[in-house]
Each structure stands twice: as structure tokens, then as C-alpha cells.
Design a protein around this motif. Structure first.
Motif, PDB file in Angstrom:
ATOM      1  N   ARG A  68    -141.823   7.463  21.759  1.00 30.82           N
ATOM      2  CA  ARG A  68    -140.602   8.078  21.262  1.00 30.82           C
ATOM      3  C   ARG A  68    -140.615   8.128  19.727  1.00 30.82           C
ATOM      4  NH1 ARG A  68    -136.352   7.667  24.854  1.00 30.82           N
ATOM      5  NH2 ARG A  68    -135.257   9.010  23.361  1.00 30.82           N
ATOM      6  N   PRO A  69    -139.721   8.916  19.109  1.00 35.16           N
ATOM      7  CA  PRO A  69    -139.726   9.049  17.639  1.00 35.16           C
ATOM      8  C   PRO A  69    -139.654   7.721  16.898  1.00 35.16           C
ATOM      9  CG  PRO A  69    -138.339  10.751  18.594  1.00 35.16           C
ATOM     10  CD  PRO A  69    -138.763   9.857  19.735  1.00 35.16           C
ATOM     11  N   ALA A  70    -138.825   6.782  17.354  1.00 33.19           N
ATOM     12  CA  ALA A  70    -138.702   5.506  16.648  1.00 33.19           C
ATOM     13  C   ALA A  70    -139.987   4.692  16.748  1.00 33.19           C
ATOM     14  CB  ALA A  70    -137.522   4.706  17.189  1.00 33.19           C
ATOM     15  N   SER A  71    -140.684   4.791  17.881  1.00 34.78           N
ATOM     16  CA  SER A  71    -141.953   4.073  18.020  1.00 34.78           C
ATOM     17  C   SER A  71    -142.973   4.615  17.034  1.00 34.78           C
ATOM     18  CB  SER A  71    -142.483   4.197  19.449  1.00 34.78           C
ATOM     19  OG  SER A  71    -141.615   3.569  20.364  1.00 34.78           O
ATOM     20  N   ILE A  72    -143.036   5.954  16.925  1.00 32.47           N
ATOM     21  CA  ILE A  72    -143.957   6.571  15.974  1.00 32.47           C
ATOM     22  C   ILE A  72    -143.553   6.222  14.546  1.00 32.47           C
ATOM     23  CG2 ILE A  72    -144.825   8.767  15.100  1.00 32.47           C
ATOM     24  CD1 ILE A  72    -144.425   9.879  17.953  1.00 32.47           C
ATOM     25  N   GLY A  73    -142.233   6.234  14.278  1.00 33.90           N
ATOM     26  CA  GLY A  73    -141.754   5.892  12.938  1.00 33.90           C
ATOM     27  C   GLY A  73    -142.091   4.459  12.561  1.00 33.90           C
TER      28      GLY A  73
ATOM     29  N   ARG B  62    -137.949  -1.328  23.786  1.00 37.32           N
ATOM     30  CA  ARG B  62    -139.369  -1.187  24.113  1.00 37.32           C
ATOM     31  C   ARG B  62    -140.258  -1.620  22.947  1.00 37.32           C
ATOM     32  NH1 ARG B  62    -139.893   4.876  25.619  1.00 37.32           N
ATOM     33  NH2 ARG B  62    -142.077   4.352  25.211  1.00 37.32           N
ATOM     34  N   ASP B  63    -139.955  -1.126  21.779  1.00 35.32           N
ATOM     35  CA  ASP B  63    -140.759  -1.444  20.602  1.00 35.32           C
ATOM     36  C   ASP B  63    -139.795  -1.724  19.459  1.00 35.32           C
ATOM     37  OD1 ASP B  63    -142.358  -1.524  18.366  1.00 35.32           O
ATOM     38  OD2 ASP B  63    -143.633   0.133  18.991  1.00 35.32           O
ATOM     39  N   TRP B  64    -139.821  -2.949  18.947  1.00 27.90           N
ATOM     40  CA  TRP B  64    -138.840  -3.374  17.945  1.00 27.90           C
ATOM     41  C   TRP B  64    -139.323  -3.146  16.516  1.00 27.90           C
ATOM     42  CZ3 TRP B  64    -134.259  -4.084  19.944  1.00 27.90           C
ATOM     43  CH2 TRP B  64    -134.143  -4.531  21.266  1.00 27.90           C
ATOM     44  N   ARG B  65    -140.384  -2.339  16.333  1.00 24.95           N
ATOM     45  CA  ARG B  65    -140.904  -2.138  14.981  1.00 24.95           C
ATOM     46  C   ARG B  65    -139.836  -1.573  14.048  1.00 24.95           C
ATOM     47  NH1 ARG B  65    -145.939  -0.856  17.503  1.00 24.95           N
ATOM     48  NH2 ARG B  65    -147.647  -2.115  16.663  1.00 24.95           N
ATOM     49  N   MET B  66    -139.255  -0.442  14.436  1.00 26.30           N
ATOM     50  CA  MET B  66    -138.268   0.199  13.566  1.00 26.30           C
ATOM     51  C   MET B  66    -137.088  -0.734  13.300  1.00 26.30           C
ATOM     52  SD  MET B  66    -137.524   3.044  11.902  1.00 26.30           S
ATOM     53  CE  MET B  66    -138.313   4.468  12.678  1.00 26.30           C
ATOM     54  N   ALA B  67    -136.605  -1.402  14.331  1.00 22.41           N
ATOM     55  CA  ALA B  67    -135.474  -2.310  14.163  1.00 22.41           C
ATOM     56  C   ALA B  67    -135.823  -3.454  13.216  1.00 22.41           C
ATOM     57  CB  ALA B  67    -135.044  -2.858  15.512  1.00 22.41           C
ATOM     58  N   SER B  68    -137.084  -3.898  13.224  1.00 19.19           N
ATOM     59  CA  SER B  68    -137.465  -5.031  12.379  1.00 19.19           C
ATOM     60  C   SER B  68    -137.345  -4.696  10.894  1.00 19.19           C
ATOM     61  CB  SER B  68    -138.894  -5.470  12.701  1.00 19.19           C
ATOM     62  OG  SER B  68    -139.848  -4.537  12.212  1.00 19.19           O
ATOM     63  N   TYR B  69    -137.406  -3.424  10.548  1.00 19.30           N
ATOM     64  CA  TYR B  69    -137.260  -3.013   9.149  1.00 19.30           C
ATOM     65  C   TYR B  69    -135.804  -2.803   8.750  1.00 19.30           C
ATOM     66  CZ  TYR B  69    -142.292  -2.148   9.176  1.00 19.30           C
ATOM     67  OH  TYR B  69    -143.651  -2.301   9.259  1.00 19.30           O
ATOM     68  N   LEU B  70    -134.924  -2.597   9.719  1.00 18.54           N
ATOM     69  CA  LEU B  70    -133.540  -2.219   9.431  1.00 18.54           C
ATOM     70  C   LEU B  70    -132.524  -3.305   9.728  1.00 18.54           C
ATOM     71  CD1 LEU B  70    -133.557   1.442  10.831  1.00 18.54           C
ATOM     72  CD2 LEU B  70    -133.704   0.723   8.441  1.00 18.54           C
TER      73      LEU B  70
END
Length: 374
Positions: A250-255, A335-343
Motif C-alpha cells: 500500500r502507499p504508506a508501506s512504500i512511503g 501491517r507495517d509500522w514504518r510510516m507511523a514510526s516517523y510520525l
């Protein structure tokens, strides 16, 4: 000459909310070094730029600078960094839809997904900007650099404030520009692509410095560093290969994947180049080394010992509801907390990041002591 070790630099990479990890490592360093502080050279990108400027403004008393950072991060909320109210985020989404639906004929698209104007107020009121020049004049600080990506020139511009001995530089897609640092430069360095709006400095717009800075060690080297301590914001363990077919990203995973690349991959490549250069120099005769114009660069890297997404998952529900809904819509929730970890700029999460940084710093105490002592 008051600076006791002019060749020692501290490089702080970007990472959004993950920048709190660096504060914990610095707390461990503050327990090793004397009050006067070990670093006359600082270089930072994105969230690392905030940390670098605060520490540089207290270059005469490193421990006090760390205390200021702990106060800064320890009380932070998402609303102090970007607007989190539902109306703002709904209007932003609506403007994107209108712009796409009109084929770009209606100039209504917002400059970014999030409005980070609250961060400007925080930087203006939380950092002693005039102290940078005071520390330089007192010979406590040799220089501090903040790097941003110039969209028009497609180059990494390192805005630096330093002693007169430091000269501007120009390399391939890398520029060193002397300035009096201000919130504009830090906001430019921290303008995460698509998430935060680009920042105007002079006649040009800038985005996050990690996008174009392919040699993250270079600003500190240009400021005079020959030994560099690097504090990263991502562990270096690769994710295991999936055992079953994965859903389409999804877009957030790619971001989130792109942000990982922006903040850490260039740093890893630059550190590898430094190691190869050191090996080459070690194989040369003294005459060959002098003719090469190259010099040895000692580096030490401290990185998280855990995957920070694990901490993110434990605190994700602390995010404001509107931001959670936005991440869910973009596929960045659960699913993937990458984007959330930055925000996730919320104090409990940031405190856990600082605690992990402190643990990792204490675990590396022997290496830190040896490195800081040269």
C-alpha cells in the motif's frame, strides 16, 4: 585556542520521531565526558538537524544540551509538530481529490499531506539561536551544519554556521553554504517528502536533506572532522523473506520504505566508502598518502539494537484519531509500522526511544570511551 579536540564531530541522521533515540545515546555519552563537552563539530539532517542545533547551542556544556533535548522531546505531542484536527486532514484529503478529479485544472492541491506549521513555533521558542554564534565566538564550537535538498538545483545544500576558518564548498550535487542558522533551515531539512510541505529559503524550495545527501559524513568532514561519531535511527538487521505470498504494498508501506532509504542507506554507503579509503591509505607509503590528498577518517556508529517498529506497534494507539484514520486509508496501519514510526510524536513512545538509546549507549560505553579519547 579553547577547542580541545577540533577534529571530533557528531553526525545525527534523520528519522522523524525516531530522533528521540539519539537523545538517549547522548545521555549515555554525557555520563562519560566532562561537562565542557566533547564535540566542536555537529552535522544533522531532518530530526537530526534539530538535535544537532540544540547540542551545538550548548557546545560549552554537553550535558546541559542533552537535558534541553530531553525536555524538548519528553513533552512533545503530534499536535506540536503538525496539525492533527480532523477538519484540517479532511480538507487536505478533499483538496487532493479535487485536484486529481479535475486533471490538475483546479490548483487546489495542498502542498503536503500534513501541515507542520506548529513545528515552526516550537523551533522558534525552544532553541536559543543566538547562542550558536556565542559558542563560536567563545571557541566552544567549530561549526554546525544542517542539510536540506534543493528542489530546483537537485542538490544537497549544507547550511553551516562556523568559524572563519571553514570555507564554503561545492562538489557534485553537494554544496556548503555559510549562513546564520534559523528555524527556516531546520524546517527545510525536516520537510519529509509528501508528508510535510517544502520550505522556502531565499529564492528556492527545499525538502528533507536525506533525499540528496549521498555522502552524509561530508558536511562534518568539511567542518574539519577527522573522527566522527554517527548516531543512526534504524537497526541494520534485514527483514526475513516472507514464507507466503504478500499482499500488494500500500502507499504508506512504500512511503515508509522510501523514508528508510532516505535516512539510512546513503549513510551505510558513505561509511563503507570511508572504510575502503582507510584500507587504501593503510596500503600506501607516506609519500603516496601525501600525494593522494586523502586522509584517514575514524568512525563509530551507534544504532538501535531493536527494530523500532516494535515500539511503534506498542504505542500506535496514542496517535490522534484523525492521523490514525489517514494512515489506515494509506495502508500504513496494522501491517507495517514504518510510516507511523516517523510520525508518532507522542511522549510515551519518545520516552521509550530515549530509554533504548540510553541502554545502547551504555552497552557501547567501552567503545565510546576509547573513541572519544582518540
Amino acid at each position: 585556542m579553547k577547542i580541545s579536540n577540533p577534529a571530533l564531530g557528531l553526525v545525527l541522521s534523520g528519522g522523524g520521531a525516531r530522533g528521540a533515540y539519539q537523545v538517549g545515546v547522548c545521555r549515555a555519552i554525557a555520563e562519560i565526558v566532562p561537562e565542557s563537552g566533547p564535540f566542536p563539530i555537529y552535522s544533522g539532517t531532518s530530526a537530526g538537524a534539530v538535535n544537532a542545533v540544540v547540542l551545538a547551542s550548548h557546545a560549552n556544556h554537553f550535558a546541559h544540551g542533552v537535558e534541553r533535548l530531553e525536555h524538548f522531546w519528553g513533552r512533545l505531542t503530534c499536535a506540536q509538530v503538525y496539525r492533527t484536527d480532523s477538519l484540517t486532514l479532511m480538507l487536505s484529503a478533499l483538496r487532493w481529490l479535487l485536484s486529481v478529479g479535475s486533471g490538475g485544472l483546479l490548483p487546489v492541491a495542498p502542498p503536503a499531506l500534513l501541515d507542520n506549521r506548529p513545528l515552526r513555533h516550537l523551533l522558534e521558542t525552544s532553541i536559543q539561536w543566538s547562542a550558536l554564534q556565542e559558542r563560536i565566538a567563545a571557541r566552544d564550537l567549530q561549526g554546525v551544519a544542517v542539510t536540506a535538498s534543493a528542489y530546483q538545483r537537485a542538490s544537497a545544500v549544507s547550511f553551516f554556521q562556523a568559524t572563519d576558518a571553514v570555507q564554503p564548498w561545492q562538489r557534485s550535487r553537494r554544496i556548503g553554504q555559510p549562513v546564520t542558522l534559523s528555524p527556516d533551515h531546520v524546517l527545510a531539512s525536516a520537510a519529509l517528502p509528501l508528508l510535510f510541505p517544502a520550505e522556502a529559503v531565499g529564492h528556492e524550495y527545499y525538502g528533507d536533506g536525506g533525499m540528496r545527501l549521498k555522502a552524509p559524513l561530508s558536511p562534518a568532514i568539511h567542518l574539519g572532522a577527522e573522527r566522527i561519531l554517527v548516531i543512526g535511527t534504524r537497526d541494520d538487521r534485514p527483514d526475513p523473506a516472507p514464507l507466503e505470498p504478500m499482499a500488494y504494498p500500500r502507499p504508506a508501506s512504500i512511503g515508509g520504505y522510501l523514508l528508510d532509504t532516505v535516512f539510512m542507506d546513503s549513510l551505510e554507503a558513505d561509511l563503507a566508502r570511508a572504510r575502503r579509503t582507510n584500507q587504501l591509505l593503510a596500503a600506501m607509503t607516506p609519500q603516496q598518502r601525501e600525494a593522494s590528498g586523502l586522509r584517514q577518517l575514524q568512525t563509530l556508529v551507534i544504532k538501535p539494537s531493536r527494530d523500532l517498529r516494535e515500539l511503534t506497534a506498542a504505542h500506535a494507539k496514542r496517535m490522534p484519531l484523525a492521523v490514525r484514520l489517514l494512515l489506515r486509508a494509506l495502508g500504513g496501519w496494522g501491517r507495517d509500522w514504518r510510516m507511523a514510526s516517523y510520525l508518532l510524536f507522542e511522549a510515551p513512545y519518545l520516552h521509550d526511544l530515549m530509554a533504548l538509546g540510553y541502554e545502547d549507549g551504555c552497552r557501547a560505553r567501552a567503545r565510546l570511551e576509547a573513541f572519544l579519547q582518540g
